[in-house]
Design an enzyme around this catalytic site. Structure first.
Site, PDB file in Angstrom:
ATOM      1  CB  CYS A 180      -0.939  -0.003   1.198  1.00 37.04           C
ATOM      2  SG  CYS A 180      -2.101  -1.371   1.174  1.00 37.04           S
TER       3      CYS A 180
ATOM      4  CG  HIS B 253      -2.949   3.503   2.138  1.00 33.86           C
ATOM      5  ND1 HIS B 253      -3.637   3.220   0.980  1.00 33.86           N
ATOM      6  CD2 HIS B 253      -3.013   2.374   2.901  1.00 33.86           C
ATOM      7  CE1 HIS B 253      -4.089   1.981   1.039  1.00 33.86           C
ATOM      8  NE2 HIS B 253      -3.733   1.443   2.188  1.00 33.86           N
TER       9      HIS B 253
ATOM     10  CG  ASN C 163      -6.932  -0.364   1.449  1.00 39.68           C
ATOM     11  OD1 ASN C 163      -6.210  -0.131   0.468  1.00 39.68           O
ATOM     12  ND2 ASN C 163      -6.437  -0.769   2.597  1.00 39.68           N
TER      13      ASN C 163
END
Lengths: 320, 77
Positions: A110, A244, A274
């Site tokens: 990520c 993020h 996400n």
């Protein structure tokens, strides 16, 4: 010499999966997902690949930058969920763009987009690239266990891209890796080797939620403080912190611990879930296209995820 | 001391009377989920200036959380 951001782009698949739709498949509810993760809906691929999404995000970023595809002399993509190990997402995008240039992928989970910026800065510093296309592209639905209500409600598919040109607007960065942790674990396909005897896990995202939460909050807090302190800045100098988009609860608690108003953090997880390495460039593109950014703005990107790895950087936005 | 600190912090965060909390209080009955418990734990780390590893610890009640914090503090004493 580092770079400046010339343009941004994004692409998400057209298929939207709402929490209510998931609640018809799993023992979950819209209320639980919103309260626990902050997601209302996510986009999920039906026939697109991660490379397809990356290509469309790239076209969008090229248009925004005013550059032609042929101007690009390097493509770097970050992904953990591309369909093919070879050709890589970046090589597939190169072929779809019909251009001839260098291309390779990275896997930094990520945190991938911040690593892309750092790698691109290195090419600019050596003078070996003048226009770089960076892409975070994910089809996380491919590696999501759709029977695990604890994880499948979190993720979405999408891609974000940016076109970078010569400049000096990449101001500071920090990378921290605690290798080998299985707090976040995405096993690869087992393979068919008749010689390999080790037991392997199913190739889907597994996360230990509580430890992921703690790691992520601490990562954001330490990285934000580092970027501010090492540049002699205070929070009022930063136009936006772009984290993020892992979980709204992570971002909200990090804001609380940093004693910052939540509005300092750009959030769009509600609409996309996400999307791993795509989440920051998707957020950046939204901010750009919605007129939130002004020339001279300082943006602080902060990312965290599997590895475990976390990364942050400071970029000056110079596009009007 | 650990119970009192956690109880005061929890009461402040969810807006209840601290007297309503006991070692037997179940987080679920307060509408507290596992991430809320992690927030409490991280605030305790800050309070006591120490890392508290959770591992696979079950944290369903005040007694669970108090026990974990006390055991970690005890290990470092």
């Amino acid at each position: 010499m580092s770079f400046r951001i010339l343009g941004t782009g994004m692409c998400v698949p057209s298929r939207v999966v709402t929490n209510d739709e998931l609640a018809r498949m799993l023992d979950t509810s819209d209320g639980w997902i919103r309260q626990r993760v902050g997601v209302r809906e996510r986009h999920v691929c039906t026939d697109e690949t991660a490379a397809d999404l990356g290509y469309r995000a790239a076209l969008d970023a090229l248009e925004d930058s005013g550059c032609r595809a042929g101007d690009i002399d390097l493509i770097i993509a970050a992904t953990v969920s591309g369909e093919d190990t070879a050709p890589s997402v970046s090589c597939s995008v190169q072929q779809m763009l019909g251009i001839s240039c260098s291309a390779f992928d990275i896997n930094a989970s990520c945190s991938g987009f911040v690593f892309l910026l750092e790698i691109a800065a290195g090419f600019f510093a050596r003078g070996t690239a003048k226009r770089v296309l960076i892409i975070g592209a994910e089809r996380l639905s491919r590696i999501t266990d759709w029977e695990d209500r604890g994880t499948c409600v979190i993720f979405g598919d999408g891609a974000g891209a940016a076109v970078l040109g010569e400049g000096s607007e990449y101001l500071c960065s920090k990378f921290t890796v605690e290798g080998g942790s299985d707090v976040i674990h995405i096993p690869q396909h087992t393979g068919k080797s008749p010689f390999f005897g080790r037991e392997t896990a199913s190739p889907y995202i597994k996360m230990r939620g509580r430890e992921t939460f703690k790691y992520a909050v601490e990562a954001i807090c330490s990285d934000v403080n580092y970027i501010l302190d090492s540049n002699g800045l205070n929070i009022d100098d930063i136009s936006y912190i772009v984290p993020h988009q892992a979980n709204a609860r992570i971002i909200d608690f990090a804001a609380e611990r940093l004693k910052l108003d939540k509005s300092r953090f750009y959030q769009n997880i509600e609409l996309y879930g996400n999307t791993s390495s795509a989440s920051i460039p998707i957020a950046l593109d939204e901010m750009n296209k919605n007129g939130l950014l002004h020339s001279g703005d300082l943006l602080l990107f902060t990312a965290f995820g599997g590895g475990l790895a976390h990364a942050a950087c400071l970029v000056r936005w110079t596009k009007n | 001391m650990v119970f009192e600190k956690i109880a005061a912090m929890l009461a402040d965060r969810i807006g209840c009377d601290v007297k309503e909390l006991s070692m037997e209080t179940k987080f679920e009955t307060l509408g507290i989920d596992s991430l809320d418990v992690m927030e409490l734990l991280m605030l305790m780390e800050e309070e006591f200036g120490t890392d508290i590893e959770i591992g696979d610890a079950k944290l369903a009640t005040m007694a669970d959380l108090v026990g974990l914090v006390e055991s970690r503090l005890g290990e470092q004493a």
